[in-house]
Design an enzyme around this catalytic site. Structure first.
Site, PDB file in Angstrom:
ATOM      1  N   ASP A  21       0.762  -1.241  -0.080  1.00  0.00           N
ATOM      2  CA  ASP A  21      -0.141  -0.122  -0.161  1.00  0.00           C
ATOM      3  C   ASP A  21       0.805   1.268  -0.007  1.00  0.00           C
ATOM      4  O   ASP A  21       0.253   2.320  -0.638  1.00  0.00           O
ATOM      5  CB  ASP A  21      -0.833  -0.147   1.274  1.00  0.00           C
ATOM      6  N   CYS A 245      -3.984   6.373  -1.732  1.00  0.00           N
ATOM      7  CA  CYS A 245      -4.571   5.395  -2.687  1.00  0.00           C
ATOM      8  C   CYS A 245      -4.708   6.096  -4.128  1.00  0.00           C
ATOM      9  O   CYS A 245      -5.056   7.189  -4.345  1.00  0.00           O
ATOM     10  CB  CYS A 245      -6.094   5.395  -2.131  1.00  0.00           C
TER      11      CYS A 245
END
Length: 305
Positions: A21, A245
């Site tokens: 991530d 993100c």
């Protein structure tokens, strides 16, 4: 100074997401040898669960196109090294490499589901079902991420019953852990507490939950403390606070692992993590990324120029 608070767990498992991530949002591709050293340094610092990469199509996340090469470069270990898989093709790739832990990534909102997976929520859950079924049949451990649990940049506030509905459908597939993602960092402790309580009422206890907070509004640590008080013992974090993100522009960095460890150390909660080694790793990675670490603890413990 360690001063415990009542109602907290004795130990917390940190689910490190930096290599996946954290690095997926980088504008430039990080060399595979740097990623492999990053994972090795994290393990040496005491992090036992490290999400290493994703088997998403390289067209969508080119930063993780080297998934097979990276896993081939990592030494065998008995510790969990989960990978994200978006569909059955991703599962095929993971199984071919002997991966034993996977994660699927869903959304509590329709807009993000379409932007992230090009599918409705229903369509994405239909896609996940055979992945989970096959993975469990192969003896794999399966985590479910549900994103946008506190708010969505296009839809605004996300009702708790809506999150619970999607979460329950994901867990009913056979997933063993559910990670609650405040993808744009808008949640506050009361909301977190209410969501965990509602999930418990729906049959998803805190022992099956993890939390994944972004620090957009500086609430990641306070939200984590609320989750721990509600019984959660697994917390996602990214060394150095890197990441975000790629499909939600307002999502800033993840909760920094160092900031989390500092707080938990002060509360007398065991993590098994060596903070000094972790800070050193963050400074090393910051040098590779060409910018300082956003972690407050890394900044505080680093030599002043």
């Amino acid at each position: 100074m360690r001063v415990p608070l009542p109602g907290l767990p004795d130990r917390v498992t940190i689910y490190e997401v930096g290599p996946r991530d954290g690095l997926q949002n980088e504008k430039t591709v990080v060399p595979v040898e740097v990623k492999a050293e990053f994972v090795a340094r994290l393990a040496d610092a005491g992090l036992t669960t490290i999400e290493t990469t994703s088997f998403v199509h390289p067209k969508w996340v080119p930063q993780l196109a080297d998934a097979e090469e990276l896993l081939g470069a990592l030494p065998a270990t008995g510790d969990p090294r989960p990978v994200l898989v978006p569909n059955e093709r991703g599962l095929d790739r993971a199984l071919a490499l002997g991966v034993r832990e996977i994660a699927i990534f869903g959304s509590a909102t329709e807009t993000f589901a379409r932007r992230n997976l090009n599918r409705t929520v229903d369509e994405s859950l239909t896609m996940f079902a055979p992945v989970v079924e096959r993975a469990r049949a192969e003896g794999l451990w399966v985590r479910a991420y549900v994103s946008m649990v506190c708010g969505d940049p296009w839809e605004g506030d996300v009702p708790i019953p809506q999150v619970v509905s999607v979460a329950k459908r994901m867990m009913d597939m056979g997933c063993q852990q559910l990670s609650l993602g405040d993808t744009i960092g808008v949640g506050t402790p009361g909301q977190v507490t209410a969501l965990i309580g509602a999930l418990g009422e729906a049959g998803i206890g805190a022992d099956r939950l993890a939390v994944h907070f972004h620090d957009t509004y500086g609430q990641a640590l306070s939200n984590t403390l609320a989750a721990l008080r509600a019984g959660v013992t697994t917390v996602d974090a990214s060394t150095g606070g890197i990441g975000g993100c790629p499909y939600a522009e307002s999502a800033t960095g993840n909760l920094a692992t160092e900031d989390l460890v500092w707080m938990l150390d002060g509360l007398g909660v065991d993590t098994g993590v060596d903070l000094g080694k972790l800070v050193s790793t963050s400074r090393w990675m910051a040098g590779r990324l060409g910018r300082p670490s956003p972690s407050r603890v890394v900044q505080a413990l680093s030599p002043k120029e």
